[in-house]
Design a protein around this motif. Structure first.
Motif, PDB file in Angstrom:
ATOM      1  N   PRO A  15       4.701  22.917   1.005  1.00 23.44           N
ATOM      2  CA  PRO A  15       4.969  21.802   0.095  1.00 23.44           C
ATOM      3  C   PRO A  15       4.027  20.624   0.351  1.00 23.44           C
ATOM      4  O   PRO A  15       3.497  20.466   1.445  1.00 23.44           O
ATOM      5  N   PHE A  16       3.853  19.816  -0.684  1.00 20.19           N
ATOM      6  CA  PHE A  16       3.084  18.594  -0.524  1.00 20.19           C
ATOM      7  C   PHE A  16       3.747  17.673   0.501  1.00 20.19           C
ATOM      8  O   PHE A  16       4.963  17.652   0.643  1.00 20.19           O
ATOM      9  N   VAL A  17       2.929  16.889   1.175  1.00 21.99           N
ATOM     10  CA  VAL A  17       3.434  15.793   2.002  1.00 21.99           C
ATOM     11  C   VAL A  17       3.557  14.586   1.079  1.00 21.99           C
ATOM     12  O   VAL A  17       2.562  14.140   0.494  1.00 21.99           O
ATOM     13  N   THR A  52       0.829  -1.203   0.000  1.00 21.74           N
ATOM     14  CA  THR A  52       0.000   0.000   0.000  1.00 21.74           C
ATOM     15  C   THR A  52       0.860   1.248   0.000  1.00 21.74           C
ATOM     16  O   THR A  52       2.069   1.196   0.219  1.00 21.74           O
ATOM     17  N   VAL A  53       0.214   2.374  -0.272  1.00 17.49           N
ATOM     18  CA  VAL A  53       0.874   3.676  -0.246  1.00 17.49           C
ATOM     19  C   VAL A  53       0.635   4.306   1.124  1.00 17.49           C
ATOM     20  O   VAL A  53      -0.493   4.339   1.605  1.00 17.49           O
ATOM     21  N   ARG A  54       1.704   4.785   1.737  1.00 19.95           N
ATOM     22  CA  ARG A  54       1.587   5.391   3.063  1.00 19.95           C
ATOM     23  C   ARG A  54       1.722   6.910   2.953  1.00 19.95           C
ATOM     24  O   ARG A  54       2.812   7.450   2.830  1.00 19.95           O
ATOM     25  N   PRO A  55       0.601   7.638   3.026  1.00 15.97           N
ATOM     26  CA  PRO A  55       0.665   9.095   3.126  1.00 15.97           C
ATOM     27  C   PRO A  55       0.672   9.453   4.612  1.00 15.97           C
ATOM     28  O   PRO A  55      -0.093   8.895   5.391  1.00 15.97           O
ATOM     29  N   ASP A  56       1.515  10.368   5.026  1.00 10.05           N
ATOM     30  CA  ASP A  56       1.611  10.700   6.447  1.00 10.05           C
ATOM     31  C   ASP A  56       0.512  11.695   6.811  1.00 10.05           C
ATOM     32  O   ASP A  56       0.726  12.914   6.817  1.00 10.05           O
ATOM     33  N   HIS A  57      -0.678  11.162   7.124  1.00  9.65           N
ATOM     34  CA  HIS A  57      -1.806  12.030   7.455  1.00  9.65           C
ATOM     35  C   HIS A  57      -1.544  12.853   8.715  1.00  9.65           C
ATOM     36  O   HIS A  57      -1.984  14.001   8.815  1.00  9.65           O
ATOM     37  N   GLU A  58      -0.844  12.276   9.682  1.00  7.55           N
ATOM     38  CA  GLU A  58      -0.539  13.038  10.895  1.00  7.55           C
ATOM     39  C   GLU A  58       0.364  14.222  10.576  1.00  7.55           C
ATOM     40  O   GLU A  58       0.226  15.298  11.164  1.00  7.55           O
ATOM     41  N   GLU A  59       1.293  14.040   9.641  1.00  6.07           N
ATOM     42  CA  GLU A  59       2.155  15.144   9.222  1.00  6.07           C
ATOM     43  C   GLU A  59       1.332  16.242   8.564  1.00  6.07           C
ATOM     44  O   GLU A  59       1.616  17.440   8.738  1.00  6.07           O
ATOM     45  N   VAL A  60       0.302  15.873   7.808  1.00  2.06           N
ATOM     46  CA  VAL A  60      -0.609  16.862   7.223  1.00  2.06           C
ATOM     47  C   VAL A  60      -1.251  17.685   8.339  1.00  2.06           C
ATOM     48  O   VAL A  60      -1.320  18.921   8.265  1.00  2.06           O
ATOM     49  N   GLY A  61      -1.716  17.008   9.390  1.00  2.00           N
ATOM     50  CA  GLY A  61      -2.314  17.722  10.511  1.00  2.00           C
ATOM     51  C   GLY A  61      -1.323  18.643  11.186  1.00  2.00           C
ATOM     52  O   GLY A  61      -1.643  19.803  11.526  1.00  2.00           O
TER      53      GLY A  61
END
Length: 348
Positions: free
Chosen positions: A332-334, A294-303
């Protein structure tokens, strides 16, 4: 109480940043013990904190600055993994900066519900607002409902460039997923999408198609889903009836979970017959059968970044480039990463 500068005013985070020669978000990273700060920079910040006797005390800061120390957040899909993880990141970063968080959840995506939720949110004294919407229309309704002058930051969607927006690099996340499958020798990759009205879902569709086109591969018809495991299950039953399906990219892990169930029921082996890749890296992804690539986007980093960006606006630091490239309004994008597990294999 908070440390006091010369002149009697208690020190605030921008004072520490100025003395250390860094941006306020760098100070926040040091206070939050984040790892991505150079040791020399960390030492300068800590020395500035010592000199100013700075302490991010909620009550002291509120009395001195005469402003609210609560961040307002409006979010709709709070039960989904991505928005829920983003809220977790917002809460942690806000607490580290001495702010509380108040959350409003509209009853639906219609403008009336969103305006009502925003009115309720801003009836409390908030220092600024973060909108967590992946719908352009919903984000626009929310942000246009704000009182004039109230700082605001958007997650994923905003009406225009005037609102700082923190985003996951959807295109990069999809690219690494699709190219991973193509490198395994699959002739093409099928896609189970999220709801078309969602910006993140639409961005993933466009990136999936563009990646296939760059590779000179045909793009099959999109199989629509709605983020749920049930919709992934129904998509899996549909794909099980098609010929030539050897690789599937699901727009989130819950739909991938449904795919795995449907393929199992139809006697289709993963990954021997069909490879499956998801998106989100939910905590259960490594415990599915088989464990899910799977792809791991760092949602906590977005927050966290959304809070840092909002605090810069609140502190009047939006034009301070400081040390980091993300110090101004532009953020910048995460960038997501690919987590390889056992659900993908060379094409049969």
């Amino acid at each position: 109480m908070a440390g006091v500068r010369r002149g009697g005013r208690p020190a605030v985070i921008s004072d520490v940043a100025r003395l250390a020669g860094v941006s306020p978000q760098t100070v926040s990273r040091v206070l939050n013990e984040r790892p991505n700060v150079r040791e020399e920079t960390r030492s300068r910040v800590l020395e500035a904190i010592r000199q100013l006797d700075y302490r991010p005390n909620l009550m002291a800061r509120g009395l001195v600055r005469r402003q609210a120390h609560t961040i307002g957040v409006i979010s709709f899909d709070s039960v989904l993994f991505g928005p829920a993880s983003t809220l977790l990141g917002i809460g942690r970063a806000a607490r580290a900066a001495g702010y509380g968080v108040t959350i409003a959840t509209p009853e639906s995506f219609d403008r009336g519900s969103i305006v009502e939720a925003m009115a309720d949110l801003t009836s409390h004294t908030v220092a600024g607002v973060i909108t967590v919407f992946a719908s352009q229309t919903a984000a626009t309704s929310a942000l246009h409902s704000l009182p004039g002058g109230l700082p605001a930051v958007a997650v994923e969607a905003a009406p225009d460039d005037s609102v700082p927006t923190v985003r996951i690099d959807q295109a990069e996340g999809v690219r690494v997923a699709v190219e991973h499958l193509l490198r395994l020798g699959h002739p093409t990759v099928w896609h189970v999408s999220g709801p078309r009205e969602r910006m993140d879902a639409q961005a993933r569709i466009e990136a999936w198609r563009a990646t296939l086109e760059r590779a000179g591969r045909p793009a099959p018809q999109v199989v629509p889903g709605d983020w749920s495991a049930e919709s992934g299950y129904q998509a899996g039953l549909e794909l099980a009836e098609r010929q030539g399906v050897t690789a599937v990219f699901a727009a989130n892990d819950h739909m991938a979970l449904g795919l795995l169930r449907a393929f199992n029921e139809r006697g289709i082996r993963v990954p021997e017959d069909v490879s499956v890749v998801g998106f989100d890296d939910i905590p259960e992804a490594g415990y599915l059968i088989p464990p899910l690539t799977t792809v791991r986007p760092d949602h906590e980093e977005v927050g966290r970044r959304s809070v840092e960006t909002l605090l810069r606006l609140i502190d009047g630091q939006d034009d301070d480039a400081g040390e980091s490239q993300d110090a101004g309004v532009a953020v910048p994008f995460v960038v997501p990463t690919l987590v390889r597990r056992a659900s993908t294999a060379p094409a049969p």
